[in-house]
Design a protein around this motif. Structure first.
Motif, PDB file in Angstrom:
ATOM      1  N   UNK A 220      36.739  19.434  34.395  1.00 55.48           N
ATOM      2  CA  UNK A 220      35.333  19.178  34.114  1.00 55.48           C
ATOM      3  C   UNK A 220      34.505  19.126  35.385  1.00 55.48           C
ATOM      4  N   UNK A 221      34.915  18.359  36.363  1.00 56.11           N
ATOM      5  CA  UNK A 221      34.084  18.141  37.547  1.00 56.11           C
ATOM      6  C   UNK A 221      33.903  19.422  38.360  1.00 56.11           C
TER       7      UNK A 221
ATOM      8  N   UNK B 251      28.429  25.132  38.394  1.00 49.58           N
ATOM      9  CA  UNK B 251      27.136  25.428  37.759  1.00 49.58           C
ATOM     10  C   UNK B 251      25.993  24.899  38.616  1.00 49.58           C
ATOM     11  N   UNK B 252      26.152  23.711  39.156  1.00 46.12           N
ATOM     12  CA  UNK B 252      25.116  23.152  40.033  1.00 46.12           C
ATOM     13  C   UNK B 252      24.950  24.014  41.282  1.00 46.12           C
ATOM     14  N   UNK B 253      26.049  24.429  41.868  1.00 44.50           N
ATOM     15  CA  UNK B 253      25.994  25.285  43.059  1.00 44.50           C
ATOM     16  C   UNK B 253      25.268  26.592  42.739  1.00 44.50           C
ATOM     17  N   UNK B 254      25.597  27.199  41.604  1.00 44.03           N
ATOM     18  CA  UNK B 254      25.075  28.525  41.287  1.00 44.03           C
ATOM     19  C   UNK B 254      23.646  28.497  40.756  1.00 44.03           C
TER      20      UNK B 254
ATOM     21  N   UNK C 284      32.280  21.996  28.550  1.00 42.93           N
ATOM     22  CA  UNK C 284      31.034  22.605  28.081  1.00 42.93           C
ATOM     23  C   UNK C 284      29.896  21.592  28.097  1.00 42.93           C
ATOM     24  N   UNK C 285      30.161  20.389  27.637  1.00 48.67           N
ATOM     25  CA  UNK C 285      29.113  19.354  27.617  1.00 48.67           C
ATOM     26  C   UNK C 285      28.628  19.048  29.033  1.00 48.67           C
ATOM     27  N   UNK C 286      29.569  18.927  29.969  1.00 49.31           N
ATOM     28  CA  UNK C 286      29.202  18.602  31.355  1.00 49.31           C
ATOM     29  C   UNK C 286      28.425  19.745  32.004  1.00 49.31           C
ATOM     30  N   UNK C 287      28.843  20.981  31.762  1.00 45.75           N
ATOM     31  CA  UNK C 287      28.143  22.134  32.340  1.00 45.75           C
ATOM     32  C   UNK C 287      26.720  22.223  31.802  1.00 45.75           C
ATOM     33  N   UNK C 288      26.556  21.946  30.517  1.00 51.23           N
ATOM     34  CA  UNK C 288      25.218  22.037  29.919  1.00 51.23           C
ATOM     35  C   UNK C 288      24.315  20.879  30.329  1.00 51.23           C
TER      36      UNK C 288
ATOM     37  N   UNK D 283      30.464  23.239  18.243  1.00 51.97           N
ATOM     38  CA  UNK D 283      29.057  22.963  18.560  1.00 51.97           C
ATOM     39  C   UNK D 283      28.735  23.173  20.038  1.00 51.97           C
ATOM     40  N   UNK D 284      29.756  23.184  20.880  1.00 50.42           N
ATOM     41  CA  UNK D 284      29.519  23.270  22.328  1.00 50.42           C
ATOM     42  C   UNK D 284      29.592  24.693  22.868  1.00 50.42           C
ATOM     43  N   UNK D 285      30.135  25.643  22.105  1.00 52.22           N
ATOM     44  CA  UNK D 285      30.312  26.998  22.634  1.00 52.22           C
ATOM     45  C   UNK D 285      29.503  28.002  21.821  1.00 52.22           C
TER      46      UNK D 285
END
Length: 511
Positions: free
Chosen positions: A132-133, A139-142, A196-200, A234-236
């Protein structure tokens, strides 16, 4: 002679052509990256090390989206290794392909290359050895503009603007025992859901692909998709499919009919998705990302090449599954593209694996030339000409006998209608090994006014079905004019040679 009647009705359509259907795949595997798209010092390399000759062929091929950096490779990959000053990047052992990864090419280089090639980036995260991390951080970097640790690191590494990557894969083939970090469906389903939840939470606009079965023959096929989606529906936005096909035991007739298997595979996954949707009372629709598909001689790899790679020890980018594609392979690739297009209402993304050298439509030599393989042509024509709406065809065809599938249609087809340009693009294959195919196309609601172009790929003069393009004979197999095509009494008629793939573009008006 085999015969087929294809009926096209303007009002019977499937969906708009999804542009992401014509995707490709770049993995850190063999010579796909190094000496494929990237070779500093090559006479055709630019100042960034991108091979301009390969780039030119990629643009001609016309992929719209490219998946990166794997593949099996991603399940052991530390994305941080591929950012920052190149001379400070670590060299790592890649357990997936038993090679040394130099990390001279990474995320920044790929994003820049993708911009040059005019393709969308489809980024995969490591859910084999990581979780997850690490995915959230990537995603934050990109994608984050700045003002945080990871986004500011990107800026310090030379990219002031976000990469704005919309499409993300939540791992790769984690149902497979060969995969680094192999998981059960429950283990992966929960991990995919939480990742998925963390990325979103970092970027709510991204689209996410969950890992489906590695192939239809997996013992967990069907139950894997059901379990994963029960956790993560629900997440994908998509669930993946992978399939590779090859000729076995000289059974060319069955090989030419492998599109039948792809049709059944897709239909099965759609049924599973919709069962989970109904049981979970979900409103959203999950679709399919067929993000690995091609013809690949896996027996040769498993029986010989994999052992040779391991025996040779740890090396940088050795030759790996550099299959040479012949006429039969190209016809099969054409029919696989037909299957994907016919399912374009649910298969919204597809990636032919891979782009250069590794089971690829484009080949290159280190320090030498780059050229088109036979399978280049069906992909290039369909990527360019499949526009507008996908037509729902009615095909009444002679049958051809196969050992694996029984009797199947000798003529296989797909088509699109582009009202804006007034054109119908008809893609058609003759699966018969020996008989020519007499094809009649009846139009309803449309009238063909002219044949704009008609091309066919078949056995070249003096050749056979094993004919292929190689470095010193790069144009042996390709598209040639389809001479026997015309319009008579309102119908389109064409005769296809045995074992051939053709594209006919018609000027048409509404009737």
């Amino acid at each position: 002679m085999t015969r087929a009647r294809i009926t096209i009705d303007r009002d019977f359509t499937i969906a708009d052509v999804p542009r992401r259907l014509f995707g490709s795949f770049v993995e850190h595997m063999g010579r796909c990256v190094y000496t494929g798209i990237f070779e500093p010092g090559h006479p055709q390399a630019d100042e960034r090390g991108f091979r301009r000759d390969v780039l030119q062929l990629v643009k001609e091929l016309g992929p719209t989206v490219v998946r990166y950096p794997g593949g099996n490779f991603v399940s052991g990959y530390l994305w941080e290794d591929g950012v920052g000053p190149v001379d400070q990047r670590p060299r790592r052992l890649d357990g997936a392909w038993h090679t040394i990864e130099t990390n001279a090419f990474g995320l920044h280089e790929f994003v820049e290359w993708a911009g040059e090639a005019g393709v969308e980036v489809m980024e995969a995260v490591n859910l084999g050895t990581r979780g997850v991390e690490e995915a959230r951080a990537l995603v934050e970097y990109a994608n984050h503009p700045g003002g945080t640790y990871w986004s500011d690191l990107r800026r310090r590494n030379g990219a002031a603007d976000p990469f704005d990557i919309r499409l993300w894969c939540l791992g790769n083939e984690l149902d497979g025992p060969w995969q680094i970090g192999h998981k059960t469906a429950h283990e992966y389903g929960r991990l995919a859901q939480e990742t998925a939840k963390a990325m979103r939470l970092v970027d709510p606009t991204i689209e996410l692909v969950a890992v489906g079965s590695s192939n239809r023959q997996m013992p967990t096929f069907g139950t894997w998709e059901h379990t994963v989606l029960t956790h993560a529906y629900e997440e994908v936005d998509y669930i993946s499919m992978h399939a590779y096909y090859q000729e076995r035991d000289g059974d060319a007739a069955s090989f030419l009919a492998e599109g039948v298997d792809m049709d059944a595979f897709i239909d099965g996954v759609i049924a599973t998705i919709d069962a989970v949707k109904a049981a979970g009372k979900h409103r959203k629709q999950v679709d399919i990302s067929f993000d690995e598909w091609n013809v690949w001689d896996q027996d040769r790899y498993n029986d010989h090449e994999a052992r040779e790679i391991e025996a040779a020890g740890w090396r940088e980018h050795p030759r790996l599954i550099e299959d040479t594609y012949d006429v039969a392979d190209a016809v099969v690739v054409g029919t696989l593209l037909h299957s994907l297009l016919r399912h374009g209402d649910r298969v919204r993304i597809a990636n032919q694996a891979q782009l250069v050298n590794v089971i690829a439509p484009i080949r290159s030599e280190e320090g030498g030339p780059a050229w088109r393989q036979s399978i280049f042509w069906p992909f290039a024509r369909m990527a360019r000409l499949a526009q507008g709406r996908i037509l729902r065809l009615a095909v009444d065809s002679s049958q051809t006998s196969t050992r694996k599938f029984g009797d199947v249609d000798a003529i296989d087809a797909a088509a699109t209608w582009d009202e804006a340009s007034g054109t119908i693009a008809l893609f058609v294959a003759n699966r018969s090994l020996e008989e020519a195919g007499d094809v009649t196309v009846d139009l309803r609601g449309l009238a063909a006014t002219a044949i704009r172009s008609a091309e066919v790929l078949t056995v070249p003069e003096g050749g056979d079905r094993r004919s292929a393009n190689v470095a010193d004979d790069q144009d042996r197999v390709g598209l040639v004019p389809l001479r026997d095509a015309g319009i008579a009494d309102g119908a389109v008629r064409a005769t296809l040679p045995p074992m051939s793939w053709a594209v006919i573009v018609l000027d048409a008006a509404t009737a």
